[in-house]
Design a protein around this motif. Structure first.
Motif, PDB file in Angstrom:
ATOM      1  N   GLN A  70      80.878   2.173 -30.681  1.00 58.62           N
ATOM      2  CA  GLN A  70      80.869   0.882 -29.986  1.00 58.62           C
ATOM      3  C   GLN A  70      82.130   0.630 -29.155  1.00 58.62           C
ATOM      4  N   PRO A  71      83.328   1.047 -29.618  1.00 60.00           N
ATOM      5  CA  PRO A  71      84.500   0.843 -28.755  1.00 60.00           C
ATOM      6  C   PRO A  71      84.393   1.605 -27.426  1.00 60.00           C
ATOM      7  N   THR A  72      83.723   2.751 -27.440  1.00 60.60           N
ATOM      8  CA  THR A  72      83.500   3.508 -26.213  1.00 60.60           C
ATOM      9  C   THR A  72      82.629   2.700 -25.264  1.00 60.60           C
ATOM     10  N   VAL A  73      81.581   2.087 -25.816  1.00 60.17           N
ATOM     11  CA  VAL A  73      80.682   1.255 -25.008  1.00 60.17           C
ATOM     12  C   VAL A  73      81.441   0.038 -24.485  1.00 60.17           C
ATOM     13  N   ALA A  74      82.245  -0.576 -25.326  1.00 59.19           N
ATOM     14  CA  ALA A  74      83.000  -1.766 -24.910  1.00 59.19           C
ATOM     15  C   ALA A  74      83.892  -1.446 -23.712  1.00 59.19           C
ATOM     16  N   LYS A  75      84.542  -0.283 -23.738  1.00 63.24           N
ATOM     17  CA  LYS A  75      85.399   0.120 -22.612  1.00 63.24           C
ATOM     18  C   LYS A  75      84.589   0.306 -21.339  1.00 63.24           C
ATOM     19  N   MET A  76      83.445   0.966 -21.483  1.00 65.74           N
ATOM     20  CA  MET A  76      82.611   1.199 -20.301  1.00 65.74           C
ATOM     21  C   MET A  76      82.042  -0.111 -19.769  1.00 65.74           C
ATOM     22  N   LEU A  77      81.663  -1.016 -20.640  1.00 68.93           N
ATOM     23  CA  LEU A  77      81.128  -2.302 -20.185  1.00 68.93           C
ATOM     24  C   LEU A  77      82.196  -3.087 -19.424  1.00 68.93           C
ATOM     25  N   THR A  78      83.430  -2.984 -19.864  1.00 69.50           N
ATOM     26  CA  THR A  78      84.527  -3.635 -19.136  1.00 69.50           C
ATOM     27  C   THR A  78      84.632  -3.051 -17.731  1.00 69.50           C
ATOM     28  N   ARG A  79      84.523  -1.740 -17.638  1.00 68.34           N
ATOM     29  CA  ARG A  79      84.565  -1.066 -16.331  1.00 68.34           C
ATOM     30  C   ARG A  79      83.382  -1.486 -15.461  1.00 68.34           C
ATOM     31  N   LEU A  80      82.181  -1.528 -16.061  1.00 67.86           N
ATOM     32  CA  LEU A  80      80.986  -1.891 -15.300  1.00 67.86           C
ATOM     33  C   LEU A  80      81.060  -3.337 -14.819  1.00 67.86           C
ATOM     34  N   CYS A  81      81.660  -4.211 -15.626  1.00 64.85           N
ATOM     35  CA  CYS A  81      81.866  -5.601 -15.191  1.00 64.85           C
ATOM     36  C   CYS A  81      82.818  -5.633 -14.000  1.00 64.85           C
ATOM     37  N   ALA A  82      83.913  -4.899 -14.110  1.00 66.58           N
ATOM     38  CA  ALA A  82      84.899  -4.862 -13.025  1.00 66.58           C
ATOM     39  C   ALA A  82      84.294  -4.288 -11.741  1.00 66.58           C
ATOM     40  N   ASP A  83      83.366  -3.354 -11.897  1.00 64.40           N
ATOM     41  CA  ASP A  83      82.700  -2.745 -10.734  1.00 64.40           C
ATOM     42  C   ASP A  83      81.567  -3.610 -10.190  1.00 64.40           C
ATOM     43  N   GLY A  84      81.288  -4.731 -10.850  1.00 64.70           N
ATOM     44  CA  GLY A  84      80.249  -5.644 -10.384  1.00 64.70           C
ATOM     45  C   GLY A  84      78.829  -5.186 -10.671  1.00 64.70           C
ATOM     46  N   LEU A  85      78.658  -4.305 -11.673  1.00 65.45           N
ATOM     47  CA  LEU A  85      77.326  -3.790 -11.985  1.00 65.45           C
ATOM     48  C   LEU A  85      76.660  -4.516 -13.145  1.00 65.45           C
ATOM     49  N   GLU A 116      67.269  -7.507 -25.497  1.00 57.59           N
ATOM     50  CA  GLU A 116      68.570  -7.661 -24.881  1.00 57.59           C
ATOM     51  C   GLU A 116      69.252  -6.311 -24.911  1.00 57.59           C
ATOM     52  N   ALA A 117      70.091  -6.077 -23.956  1.00 61.78           N
ATOM     53  CA  ALA A 117      70.903  -4.862 -23.952  1.00 61.78           C
ATOM     54  C   ALA A 117      72.193  -5.223 -24.677  1.00 61.78           C
ATOM     55  N   ARG A 118      72.219  -4.930 -25.965  1.00 61.99           N
ATOM     56  CA  ARG A 118      73.385  -5.257 -26.783  1.00 61.99           C
ATOM     57  C   ARG A 118      74.275  -4.026 -26.928  1.00 61.99           C
ATOM     58  N   GLN A 119      75.547  -4.265 -27.089  1.00 63.92           N
ATOM     59  CA  GLN A 119      76.514  -3.179 -27.219  1.00 63.92           C
ATOM     60  C   GLN A 119      76.117  -2.214 -28.335  1.00 63.92           C
ATOM     61  N   VAL A 120      75.674  -2.737 -29.459  1.00 68.48           N
ATOM     62  CA  VAL A 120      75.305  -1.890 -30.599  1.00 68.48           C
ATOM     63  C   VAL A 120      74.121  -0.989 -30.253  1.00 68.48           C
ATOM     64  N   ASP A 124      74.087   6.507 -16.198  1.00 62.54           N
ATOM     65  CA  ASP A 124      73.437   6.542 -17.509  1.00 62.54           C
ATOM     66  C   ASP A 124      73.471   5.173 -18.171  1.00 62.54           C
ATOM     67  N   TYR A 125      74.599   4.512 -18.122  1.00 61.49           N
ATOM     68  CA  TYR A 125      74.723   3.189 -18.739  1.00 61.49           C
ATOM     69  C   TYR A 125      73.799   2.170 -18.074  1.00 61.49           C
ATOM     70  N   VAL A 126      73.856   2.062 -16.750  1.00 65.06           N
ATOM     71  CA  VAL A 126      73.054   1.022 -16.098  1.00 65.06           C
ATOM     72  C   VAL A 126      71.561   1.320 -16.227  1.00 65.06           C
ATOM     73  N   GLU A 127      71.182   2.593 -16.207  1.00 69.11           N
ATOM     74  CA  GLU A 127      69.768   2.933 -16.386  1.00 69.11           C
ATOM     75  C   GLU A 127      69.303   2.554 -17.793  1.00 69.11           C
TER      76      GLU A 127
END
Length: 149
Positions: free
Chosen positions: A65-80, A51-55, A37-40
């Motif tokens: 937004q803190p929920t998104v920030a956590k997921m973005l950290t995960r997506l970065c770690a996963d290389g997505l 731009e795909a901004r956190q807000v 859902d996030y990457v789509e």
């Protein structure tokens, strides 16, 4: 087809290994659904020329937004995805691939539901959940059924 309020005879239990396969598949689909859902959504925001901004991600997913920030950290770690300070979020090649596969599944499921006479709004909403759980075999059957019509 079972009628409302009429019990459906229960099938005998499958072998435990066979039975557990369905549950394992469902658990995996639940784990990957949020990522997809996030990457789509990120791909959609970028393709719309924004731009795909956190807000914006938070607003469109209906989360904080803190929920998104956590997921973005995960997506970065996963290389997505990658992030740039004071800029938006960008998909990596792997992220673009996940987004495209998810979009194709969504479009196929939604088109199939529409071909059955489901309203556009309901098909869109239902496809959002089904797309993560449907197998390649079932997607192909959906495509074949639509082509046969």
């Amino acid at each position: 087809m079972a009628l409302k309020n009429r019990p459906v005879p229960r099938e005998p239990l499958l072998d435990a290994d066979v039975h557990s396969e369905g549950f394992r598949h469902t658990r995996e689909a639940r784990r990957s659904a949020l990522v997809e859902d996030y990457v789509e959504l990120i791909a959609d925001l970028i393709e719309d020329g924004n731009e795909a901004r956190q807000v914006d991600i938070a607003a469109r997913l209906g989360v904080a937004q803190p929920t998104v920030a956590k997921m973005l950290t995960r997506l970065c770690a996963d290389g997505l995805v990658s992030r740039k300070p004071y800029r938006g979020v960008f998909l990596t090649e792997a992220g673009r691939k996940v987004a495209e596969e998810s979009r194709i599944r969504h479009q196929t499921v939604e088109a199939f539901l529409r071909s059955l006479g489901v309203s556009a709004e309901t098909a869109r909403i239902d496809a959002e959940g089904i797309e993560h759980h449907v197998s390649a075999e079932t997607l192909e059957a959906f495509r074949n059924a639509m082509t046969a019509r």
